[in-house]
Design an enzyme around this catalytic site. Structure first.
Site, PDB file in Angstrom:
ATOM      1  N   LYS A  63       0.847  -1.190   0.000  1.00 29.28           N
ATOM      2  CA  LYS A  63       0.000   0.000   0.000  1.00 29.28           C
ATOM      3  C   LYS A  63       0.878   1.233   0.000  1.00 29.28           C
ATOM      4  O   LYS A  63       1.932   1.268   0.659  1.00 29.28           O
ATOM      5  CB  LYS A  63      -0.936   0.072   1.197  1.00 29.28           C
ATOM      6  CG  LYS A  63      -1.928   1.244   0.996  1.00 29.28           C
ATOM      7  CD  LYS A  63      -2.991   1.328   2.068  1.00 29.28           C
ATOM      8  CE  LYS A  63      -2.439   1.918   3.335  1.00 29.28           C
ATOM      9  NZ  LYS A  63      -3.520   2.341   4.253  1.00 29.28           N
ATOM     10  N   ARG A 106     -10.202  -0.068   7.250  1.00 32.55           N
ATOM     11  CA  ARG A 106      -9.341  -1.071   7.892  1.00 32.55           C
ATOM     12  C   ARG A 106      -8.813  -0.560   9.226  1.00 32.55           C
ATOM     13  O   ARG A 106      -8.591  -1.334  10.166  1.00 32.55           O
ATOM     14  CB  ARG A 106      -8.234  -1.555   6.960  1.00 32.55           C
ATOM     15  CG  ARG A 106      -7.208  -0.527   6.494  1.00 32.55           C
ATOM     16  CD  ARG A 106      -6.186  -0.273   7.549  1.00 32.55           C
ATOM     17  NE  ARG A 106      -4.876  -0.028   7.029  1.00 32.55           N
ATOM     18  CZ  ARG A 106      -4.044   0.886   7.542  1.00 32.55           C
ATOM     19  NH1 ARG A 106      -4.422   1.662   8.539  1.00 32.55           N
ATOM     20  NH2 ARG A 106      -2.822   1.004   7.053  1.00 32.55           N
ATOM     21  N   GLN A 134     -11.908   9.240  10.199  1.00 30.69           N
ATOM     22  CA  GLN A 134     -11.571   8.109  11.053  1.00 30.69           C
ATOM     23  C   GLN A 134     -12.514   8.013  12.243  1.00 30.69           C
ATOM     24  O   GLN A 134     -12.827   6.900  12.701  1.00 30.69           O
ATOM     25  CB  GLN A 134     -10.113   8.193  11.516  1.00 30.69           C
ATOM     26  CG  GLN A 134      -9.609   6.920  12.210  1.00 30.69           C
ATOM     27  CD  GLN A 134      -9.983   5.627  11.477  1.00 30.69           C
ATOM     28  OE1 GLN A 134     -10.444   4.664  12.076  1.00 30.69           O
ATOM     29  NE2 GLN A 134      -9.813   5.596  10.161  1.00 30.69           N
ATOM     30  N   ALA A 214      -2.229   8.975  16.648  1.00 34.27           N
ATOM     31  CA  ALA A 214      -0.765   9.018  16.541  1.00 34.27           C
ATOM     32  C   ALA A 214      -0.278   7.917  15.592  1.00 34.27           C
ATOM     33  O   ALA A 214      -0.419   6.735  15.883  1.00 34.27           O
ATOM     34  CB  ALA A 214      -0.134   8.850  17.921  1.00 34.27           C
ATOM     35  N   ASP A 215       0.226   8.341  14.445  1.00 31.09           N
ATOM     36  CA  ASP A 215       0.708   7.374  13.450  1.00 31.09           C
ATOM     37  C   ASP A 215       1.989   7.854  12.798  1.00 31.09           C
ATOM     38  O   ASP A 215       2.341   7.445  11.696  1.00 31.09           O
ATOM     39  CB  ASP A 215      -0.369   7.147  12.385  1.00 31.09           C
ATOM     40  CG  ASP A 215      -0.624   8.424  11.586  1.00 31.09           C
ATOM     41  OD1 ASP A 215      -0.202   9.504  12.049  1.00 31.09           O
ATOM     42  OD2 ASP A 215      -1.221   8.323  10.510  1.00 31.09           O
ATOM     43  N   LYS A 219       3.758  12.480  17.204  1.00 31.57           N
ATOM     44  CA  LYS A 219       2.326  12.617  17.481  1.00 31.57           C
ATOM     45  C   LYS A 219       1.963  11.931  18.798  1.00 31.57           C
ATOM     46  O   LYS A 219       2.469  10.856  19.099  1.00 31.57           O
ATOM     47  CB  LYS A 219       1.510  11.991  16.352  1.00 31.57           C
ATOM     48  CG  LYS A 219       1.507  12.795  15.055  1.00 31.57           C
ATOM     49  CD  LYS A 219       0.523  12.181  14.068  1.00 31.57           C
ATOM     50  CE  LYS A 219       0.310  13.020  12.834  1.00 31.57           C
ATOM     51  NZ  LYS A 219      -0.637  12.366  11.898  1.00 31.57           N
ATOM     52  N   SER A 285      -2.971   2.060  17.900  1.00 35.58           N
ATOM     53  CA  SER A 285      -3.057   1.651  16.483  1.00 35.58           C
ATOM     54  C   SER A 285      -2.182   2.540  15.610  1.00 35.58           C
ATOM     55  O   SER A 285      -2.273   3.770  15.677  1.00 35.58           O
ATOM     56  CB  SER A 285      -4.514   1.785  16.019  1.00 35.58           C
ATOM     57  OG  SER A 285      -4.611   1.714  14.618  1.00 35.58           O
TER      58      SER A 285
END
Lengths: 314, 314
Positions: A63, A106, A134, A214-215, A219, A285
């Site tokens: 992806k 997802r 989200q 936070a990704d 963050k 996540s």
């Protein structure tokens, strides 16, 4: 080679949750290949390249997803994505999938699965921090798993919270203050915050928190004190340490990698679980490439596609 | 979003060489982002994910390419590739490119540029080890840069060498023994060998070698003794150490990273060069993501495309 322009329309949130649950089980069994995401910095955003292979599902691919916070001004989503699937036997490209909405779904799915296993009770009040795409995906996924009696939504712009709440009148959704959102059995945080906005004193015992926002390095949404009195589960240890909710506390020495209670895969397999009604659980996540493969697998079963020629001989 | 199914047909080898030269100059200036390729292992092959960004050309994207040696039995190429290009300002996917033949051409292009700068004389005999797609690409790229008087081609299957030679009668191409192929001013090695097939005693002073075949850990074509009496240039230091011709000698302690004479980018910029007619130079090519972006840039200027819808709003 098939191109799937808009296949999210054929998917149901409950089946997405099951596909995500299954892929986390594979992850828990250690039966996936998934190197860490690669980040490329662009002038006003970034993009991430996420290859993976799940032998059990016979699916391999990549992806590619961007994050451009200023896109809203251009009437484009902040996040857009494309997934390329290769034949595991020949390496030939089989499918290209517009994964923009699938990415929302997802990530929502992981939140749904985490709530299914970690929420203190199946009958809950759901607090949602943030009101973007989200936030919507988390509400859809969690209400498919848990008996949600009430939804409280907070947004920096209260009108946005009201607008999202209007879509969930069936679940008594309302706009609320941040503090009231945190007085719930299940809390979801979905903001791009770079400093904690959820205060420690707002979180009572027996809460489950999906920390989604936070990704990327730098963050964070939760006061690190919350992590210290919680059991923190992650989607993937390496990714969470690098870019999840725990990344800043770990860099500051406030939280240690050894403090991670387990992975969602271990939870799905029953190897780890909530141990009492009183404990606070956090699901950190970051979003895994294998989740995108799970979505691609669903899409390729019955999404609408157009054939593209892929000539390979001279 | 545009799909380019077969755009290599509009490209000329000379202009490819110039585009590759330009991108190596950007690499030499340190003005590219290019994390190391990610490798995923499949049951009978692998695939590599190669993101990059070249701000000077305003191009960002990812090539995805497989290597499946048994594909020939299935009448498929060993290597197939797809490149995805993103808008640097919004991250939106702009183009998907069938990069299968473009991959051959861009690897050929690096060989052509290396020969242009590093060959001892512009009038040369060219020895080609291997007779597959990359052998053909190297011949095309090098004959566009150098005055090649004769081409000697070796193949494990002599009939394959004769077949390739028949395409290059204009340059007096012939099938030859491995030793005779090595008695040339320019040598190109393009085999998937995992042990040295080029003997040290065959290589005379004043030779330039394009070592193309080794592109994964464990692969090597040259007796390491050749490297020790050569000046070894690489396309990218990290990639060459990981998977180039020098990877096995480095792992065995026969060659050190500090022994690398420079990068092709430094050579193109004139910062490094062949220093005498007598020295042996080696160009260790692994294939860089930025070369794929250079090809994509050319293709997007005038390749044939079809429009694909990419709906992003719900």
């Amino acid at each position: 080679m098939k191109y799937y322009p808009a296949s999210h329309t054929v998917l149901d949130v409950y089946e997405v949750n099951r596909a995500i649950e299954e892929i986390f089980a594979e992850h828990g069994r250690g039966k996936v290949q998934m190197p860490p995401k690669l980040y490329i910095t662009l002038p006003t955003g970034d993009f991430r390249t996420m290859p993976a292979y799940v032998p059990g599902l016979h699916i391999a691919g990549v992806k590619i997803v961007n994050v451009h916070p200023q896109n809203r001004e251009k009437h484009l989503p902040t996040v857009m994505a494309l997934t390329v699937i290769l034949d595991e036997d020949t390496g030939m490209p089989l499918a290209i999938i517009n994964a923009t909405t699938l990415t929302d779904m997802r990530t929502g799915g992981a939140g749904g699965v985490a709530a299914k296993y970690l929420a203190p009770t199946q009958s809950s009040t759901l607090g949602v921090v943030g009101s973007g795409r989200q936030a919507l995906a988390q509400i859809a996924a969690i209400t498919a798993e848990c008996d949600v009696q009430e939804i409280r939504i907070w947004s920096k712009t209260p009108a946005h919270a009201e607008k999202l709440a209007a879509l969930w009148k069936t679940h008594d959704a309302v706009g609320a203050t941040l503090e009231k959102c945190c007085n719930c059995e299940i809390i979801v945080t979905t903001t791009p915050s770079r400093s904690p906005i959820i205060k420690d004193e707002w979180i009572h015992e027996g809460t489950h928190i999906n920390a989604i926002g936070a990704d990327a390095p730098g963050k964070e949404e939760l006061d690190p004190q919350i992590l210290l009195r919680s059991r923190v589960f992650v989607d993937d240890k390496d990714q969470a340490i690098h870019s999840g909710e725990i990344n800043v506390p770990i860099r500051k020495g406030l939280f240690q990698a050894e403090d991670i209670a387990g992975t969602l895969g271990e939870v799905v397999l029953g190897r780890k679980k909530r141990e009492s009604n009183d404990e606070i659980t956090v699901f950190d996540s970051t979003g895994l490439a294998i989740q995108d493969l799970a979505m691609a697998h669903l899409v390729m079963e019955r999404g609408e596609w157009q054939e593209l020629s892929f000539p390979v001989h001279k």
